[in-house]
Design an enzyme around this catalytic site. Structure first.
Site, PDB file in Angstrom:
ATOM      1  N   GLY A 196      31.275  -7.500  13.680  1.00  0.00           N
ATOM      2  CA  GLY A 196      29.870  -7.128  13.808  1.00  0.00           C
ATOM      3  C   GLY A 196      29.733  -5.809  14.553  1.00  0.00           C
ATOM      4  O   GLY A 196      29.920  -4.724  13.992  1.00  0.00           O
ATOM      5  N   GLY A 197      29.441  -5.893  15.845  1.00  0.00           N
ATOM      6  CA  GLY A 197      29.133  -4.719  16.671  1.00  0.00           C
ATOM      7  C   GLY A 197      30.081  -3.539  16.490  1.00  0.00           C
ATOM      8  O   GLY A 197      29.645  -2.390  16.306  1.00  0.00           O
TER       9      GLY A 197
ATOM     10  N   GLY B 242      29.105 -11.520  19.186  1.00  0.00           N
ATOM     11  CA  GLY B 242      28.191 -10.636  19.894  1.00  0.00           C
ATOM     12  C   GLY B 242      28.137 -10.875  21.384  1.00  0.00           C
ATOM     13  O   GLY B 242      27.247 -10.374  22.072  1.00  0.00           O
TER      14      GLY B 242
ATOM     15  N   ASN C 102      30.184  -6.338   9.257  1.00  0.00           N
ATOM     16  CA  ASN C 102      28.861  -6.936   9.057  1.00  0.00           C
ATOM     17  C   ASN C 102      27.865  -6.173   9.918  1.00  0.00           C
ATOM     18  O   ASN C 102      27.833  -6.335  11.132  1.00  0.00           O
ATOM     19  CB  ASN C 102      28.922  -8.416   9.471  1.00  0.00           C
ATOM     20  N   TRP C 103      27.060  -5.371   9.267  1.00  0.00           N
ATOM     21  CA  TRP C 103      26.127  -4.519  10.014  1.00  0.00           C
ATOM     22  C   TRP C 103      24.857  -5.243  10.446  1.00  0.00           C
ATOM     23  O   TRP C 103      24.028  -4.677  11.154  1.00  0.00           O
ATOM     24  CB  TRP C 103      25.742  -3.296   9.163  1.00  0.00           C
ATOM     25  N   LYS C 104      24.651  -6.442   9.966  1.00  0.00           N
ATOM     26  CA  LYS C 104      23.440  -7.206  10.311  1.00  0.00           C
ATOM     27  C   LYS C 104      22.190  -6.348  10.043  1.00  0.00           C
ATOM     28  O   LYS C 104      22.204  -5.568   9.098  1.00  0.00           O
ATOM     29  CB  LYS C 104      23.510  -7.688  11.766  1.00  0.00           C
TER      30      LYS C 104
ATOM     31  N   HIS D 151      26.815 -17.115   7.379  1.00  0.00           N
ATOM     32  CA  HIS D 151      27.001 -16.543   8.720  1.00  0.00           C
ATOM     33  C   HIS D 151      26.230 -17.400   9.729  1.00  0.00           C
ATOM     34  O   HIS D 151      25.153 -17.914   9.418  1.00  0.00           O
ATOM     35  CB  HIS D 151      26.494 -15.096   8.737  1.00  0.00           C
TER      36      HIS D 151
ATOM     37  N   SER E  78      33.539 -10.759  18.304  1.00  0.00           N
ATOM     38  CA  SER E  78      33.853  -9.693  19.272  1.00  0.00           C
ATOM     39  C   SER E  78      35.197  -9.006  19.015  1.00  0.00           C
ATOM     40  O   SER E  78      35.896  -8.651  19.956  1.00  0.00           O
ATOM     41  CB  SER E  78      33.776 -10.235  20.700  1.00  0.00           C
TER      42      SER E  78
ATOM     43  N   GLU F 182      34.490 -17.993  12.558  1.00  0.00           N
ATOM     44  CA  GLU F 182      33.769 -17.271  13.596  1.00  0.00           C
ATOM     45  C   GLU F 182      33.226 -18.264  14.619  1.00  0.00           C
ATOM     46  O   GLU F 182      32.162 -18.869  14.396  1.00  0.00           O
ATOM     47  CB  GLU F 182      32.599 -16.496  12.997  1.00  0.00           C
TER      48      GLU F 182
ATOM     49  N   GLU G  93      24.384 -16.721  12.118  1.00  0.00           N
ATOM     50  CA  GLU G  93      22.987 -16.304  12.362  1.00  0.00           C
ATOM     51  C   GLU G  93      22.072 -16.808  11.250  1.00  0.00           C
ATOM     52  O   GLU G  93      20.909 -17.124  11.486  1.00  0.00           O
ATOM     53  CB  GLU G  93      22.903 -14.772  12.510  1.00  0.00           C
TER      54      GLU G  93
HETATM   55  C1  PEP Z   1      29.712 -11.127  13.153  1.00  0.00           C
HETATM   56  O1  PEP Z   1      28.544 -10.813  13.102  1.00  0.00           O
HETATM   57  O2  PEP Z   1      30.219 -11.674  12.167  1.00  0.00           O
HETATM   58  C2  PEP Z   1      30.482 -10.861  14.374  1.00  0.00           C
HETATM   59  C3  PEP Z   1      31.684 -11.351  14.472  1.00  0.00           C
HETATM   60  O3  PEP Z   1      29.871 -10.087  15.339  1.00  0.00           O
HETATM   61  P1  PEP Z   1      30.593  -9.399  16.627  1.00  0.00           P
HETATM   62  O4  PEP Z   1      31.847  -8.738  16.106  1.00  0.00           O
HETATM   63  O5  PEP Z   1      29.599  -8.407  17.128  1.00  0.00           O
HETATM   64  O6  PEP Z   1      30.907 -10.491  17.585  1.00  0.00           O
END
Ligand code: PEP
Length: 253
Positions: free
Chosen positions: A232-233, A171, A9-11, A95, A211, A165, A97
């Protein structure tokens, strides 16, 4: 039984040229996609480029969101048909966010999930508790509420998948321990079996997110009810993303 799924997930990150670079770099790595389906979720604007490169990069393409209606007066929104038009057949929905910053509710997430499944799209529906909810012992109550809203509107589909999640792990660099994640994944699978029967629940993929990186995926994926990851990251770097995939491919259950 369940082919693992890895979704990046590049956001709100990366431009079109970056999509191209990522796909090229990922495509240069050893092919792990026979063992693990790997997909990326760029912004809406990067989807078409990623979809065009999908065959050579071996990456599936996923939208980060979608609107549940087919068309109409919904300024700023994108429909499922529009995604299909550029070769996209999958979307993340709900998600945290989107729930936190854009007012998505259990009901809107359920409507989106149903619309995706009706259109034969892969749905990756996110659930998860906040830190305050976990600390007050409400993890199962919250996950159950989020999941029930969706399950009330859908029938079993091979295209339905869930991402657990925990919001406190997204994040933040804090990931759930493999045991903490497994506990909730097992609860989700039990809830699925009440709706779909054991066979349906056993076929549904439940991804972990929060994470995830190449250094912690092994312990998480080794858990019996964890079928992959939403990242994500660490998905922004093609080598690191590939390493997560290849670690999953090499992990014995
Ligand atoms: C996400 O955005 O779904 C996520 C899990 O982010 P991160 O891996 O950066 O915690």
């Amino acid at each position: 039984l369940r082919k693992p799924l890895l979704v990046g997930n590049w956001k709100m990150n990366k431009l079109i040229a970056d999509v191209q670079t990522f796909c090229t770099e990922f495509g240069r790595q050893e092919d792990v996609t026979a063992q693990v389906s790997c997909m990326i979720a760029p912004t809406y604007l990067g989807l078409q480029t990623a979809a065009k490169l999908a065959a050579q990069s071996r990456l599936g393409v996923v939208s980060q969101n979608v609107h549940h209606e087919k068309s109409g007066a919904f300024t700023g929104e994108i429909s499922i048909q529009m995604l299909a038009d550029i070769g996209v057949r999958a979307s993340i929905v709900g998600h945290s966010e989107r729930r936190q910053f854009f007012g998505e509710t259990d009901q809107s997430v359920a409507l989106k999930t149903r619309a995706l499944l009706n259109a034969n799209f892969l749905a990756i529906t996110c659930v998860g508790e906040t830190q305050a909810e976990r600390q007050s012992g409400k993890t199962f109550e919250v996950v159950s509420r989020q999941l029930s809203a969706v399950l009330n509107l859908i029938e079993y589909s091979d295209n339905f998948s869930i991402a657990y999640e925990p919001v406190w792990a997204i994040g933040t660099g804090l990931n759930a321990t493999p045991e903490q994640a497994q506990e909730v994944h097992a609860f989700i699978r039990k809830t699925l079996s009440e709706k779909f029967g054991k066979a349906g629940a056993d076929k549904t993929r439940i991804l972990y997110g929060g994470s995830v990186k190449s250094s912690n995926i092994q312990g998480l994926y080794a858990q019996p009810c964890i079928d992959g990851a939403l990242v994500g990251g660490a998905s922004l770097d093609p080598q690191e993303f590939w390493k997560i995939g290849s670690t999953i491919a090499g992990t014995k259950k």
